[in-house]
Design an enzyme around this catalytic site. Structure first.
Site: not given
Ligand code: M6R
Length: 606
Positions: A2, A27, A72, A98-99, A480, A484, A487, A503, A601
């Protein structure tokens, strides 16, 4: 996760809080709220982004102190009740947090037993009520916060506003909070660099710190109650603007910033005469480097993929065994740590809780950890105390792009430096330096003519799933690319080393299944071409990323050419078309490309 922003001074707090929260929104952006003190404390909160909260604000809220939050969600759904700020029963104490408060269930149960009515499902709200109860003991805000936090376990970046006291009390433990010192005003932020818009003098709060802020003073103490000195440092400016400029989205802007970001990263760090890297921040002599038994790299998400490329380069150039670990798994597996080995923690934000825990585990077991970090002065940078800043400039889009390239380059320079102290010749070193110096220009050249990206978007945008395949150094690049697209476009993506396809995963292929193949002109190219043929034979549609002029350039249904590049440096070019495919697919699907759903983020919870 947050974002927290606070202000106490003589100006109207509301516009400052809104501005600060906008800068922190990346964030977390489930919900937003502010509390402003003007005699009473008024709270405004709303599910959604800062702009949505702003739309419900009365036009002229007076009050020169306040606190704000972008959330968040961790405890409790995304609702207005669960959004911060949270008030005590009387409304005299208001907090943003936050936390995570680990013992919140016990604290909440004890409050309920005392007749307190809890309005949210959050772990944070309990703190507001306990502070109010403690304030009744001696009417001392600092002491009330201290006694409350002594009852709590967990992590916090906490700001507390009091109706009857002209102070803001702040506290930190495992969650960053910085105080910005202005002239007759103080700012508080959970992200130091955002303060640069307001002041260049900052006071960093350490774990277990409590500070009492007025417009002109900061009093710092420990959770136990010992007074501590206040150290003011000058905020380092990072290059690049945090604003959108001519671009519609941060993700596109940051993709285009890669050439300049890379120039910043390599500047002054390459010794062309000796064919060597010059990463001073590592403080490792050639003789120390020559004795390193092995290297371990840790990170999450994009940072992990950059670390995987670093691992391959370190083995290739330095001939030292290297291994990469997912940070969130690391400490739970009780790893064996060799204090003589080199450990790298890779992180853009420098705040990722999983990476931080892994660092602490390594340090606890007697080894040093070197940070490969973007945000200067971040928690991971400070915890490591040594390492390499990647100098990407501010990265605002949740999907990381320019930080990835700079992480790869920083690790390449390290591999070169160790390689020169052990195995590779000056000539080989010069060849790699020459290759590195070409990269920014080659990316610019590619960005001027990106090829049939929109044809690739047409193939993937309505797909059930998309495969990303590559071999050798292109296997982590494929991962990667998959991350991308996943998300920002919300399409299930699978990434594999191309040889692994036969396989099992090949069973998923149907007529028209899109596959993105990453095939630079290196020693595994022919092997990857076999996987292309096997996939085509089963109806797959191939999007091929290849080097221009290569004989394989017609193998795909959509062929995207990148400029010719040194084989060890190809990830810096091959990743760019995949970043663009992800960006344009997200736009085609109408998604919020910079703020994709459910993400944040910096991920500051484990
Ligand atoms: O700030 P960090 O580099 O430590 O973040 C690690 C991951 O959370 C991050 O790379 C995430 O996967 C990005 N959203 C990827 O684009």
């Amino acid at each position: 996760m947050c974002g927290i922003f606070g202000y106490i001074g003589s100006k109207r707090a509301t516009p400052i809080l809104v501005d600060g929260l906008r800068r922190l929104e990346y964030r977390g952006y489930d919900s937003t709220g502010i509390a402003v003190k003007n005699g009473e404390i008024s709270i405004f909160k709303k599910v959604g982004k800062v702009s949505e909260m702003q739309s419900i604000l009365p036009s002229n809220i007076q009050g020169t102190s306040g606190i704000g939050h972008t959330r968040w969600a961790t405890h409790g759904g995304v609702t207005e009740e669960n959004a911060h700020p949270h008030a005590s029963s009387s409304g005299d104490v208001v907090i943003v947090h936050n936390g995570i408060i680990n013992n919140s269930r016990i604290l909440r149960a004890s409050l309920v037993a005392q007749g307190v009515e809890l309005k949210s499902e959050t772990d944070s709200e309990a703190l507001a009520h306990i502070i109010e109860i403690e304030l009744a003991v001696d009417n001392n805000p600092e002491a009330a916060v201290r006694r409350t936090l002594q009852k709590a376990s967990g992590t916090w970046g906490l700001c507390v506003l009091f109706k009857n006291h002209d102070v803001i009390v702040v506290a930190a433990n495992g969650s960053t909070l910085e105080i910005g010192k202005g002239d007759g005003e103080m700012f508080i932020s959970s992200d130091g660099p955002t303060l640069s818009e307001f002041t260049d003098r900052v006071v960093h709060l350490h774990d277990d710190d409590i500070a009492v802020l007025t417009a002109t003073s900061i009093t710092r103490s420990s959770l136990k109650g010992d007074r501590k000195s206040v150290e003011v440092s000058v905020l380092e400016k990072s290059w690049g603007e945090a604003d959108l400029g001519e671009y519609e989205h941060y993700m596109l802007k940051e993709i285009h910033e890669q050439p300049d970001a890379l120039r910043h990263c390599i500047s002054g760090r390459l010794d062309r005469v000796r064919g060597n890297g010059r990463l001073g921040g590592l403080r490792l002599s050639p003789s120390a480097l020559a004795k390193v038994p092995h290297v371990r790299l840790i990170g999450c998400g994009t940072a992990l993929h950059a670390a995987e490329i670093g691992q391959l380069l370190i083995e290739k150039l330095a001939r030292i065994p290297a291994v990469t670990h997912i940070a969130s798994e690391f400490r739970h597996n009780d790893p064996v740590i060799n204090p003589n080995a080199l450990h790298f923690a890779v992180s853009q934000s420098g705040e990722t809780a999983d990476t931080l825990s892994a660092i602490k585990e390594i340090q606890l077991k007697g080894a040093q950890v070197y940070g490969v970090v973007n945000v200067v002065g971040s928690t991971i940078a400070r915890q490591c105390g040594q390492g390499v800043y990647i100098h990407s400039g501010p990265e605002q889009a949740v999907a990381s792009t320019k930080a990835f390239s700079n992480m790869v380059v920083a690790l390449t320079m390290f591999a070169l430096q160790v390689g020169r102290s052990r195995s590779i010749s000056k000539e080989k070193g010069k060849e790699i330096i020459h290759g590195l110096q070409q990269i920014p220009h080659l990316i610019e050249e590619y960005l001027e003519d990106v090829g049939p990206i929109m044809e690739a978007v047409e193939l993937v945008k309505d797909a059930k799933s998309v495969f990303f395949l590559g071999r050798g150094i292109s296997a982590p690049v494929a991962k990667e690319g998959a991350l991308k697209l996943m998300e920002v476009a919300y399409i299930p993506c699978l990434a594999y080393p191309a040889g692994e396809m036969k396989h099992g995963p090949i069973a998923l292929l149907e007529e028209g299944s899109p596959i993105i193949f990453v095939v630079p002109n290196d020693h595994v190219k022919e092997k990857t071409v076999s996987a292309i043929h096997e996939s085509k034979a089963r109806g797959a549609k191939i999007i091929l990323i290849h080097e221009e002029g290569d004989e394989i350039s017609e193998e795909g249904d959509v062929n995207i050419a990148i400029p010719k590049v040194h084989p060890l440096l190809s990830p810096l070019l091959t990743v760019v078309p995949m970043q663009l495919i992800a960006y344009h697919t997200a736009l085609a699907l109408g998604n919020d490309v910079d703020r994709p759903r459910n993400l944040a983020k910096s991920v500051t919870v484990e």
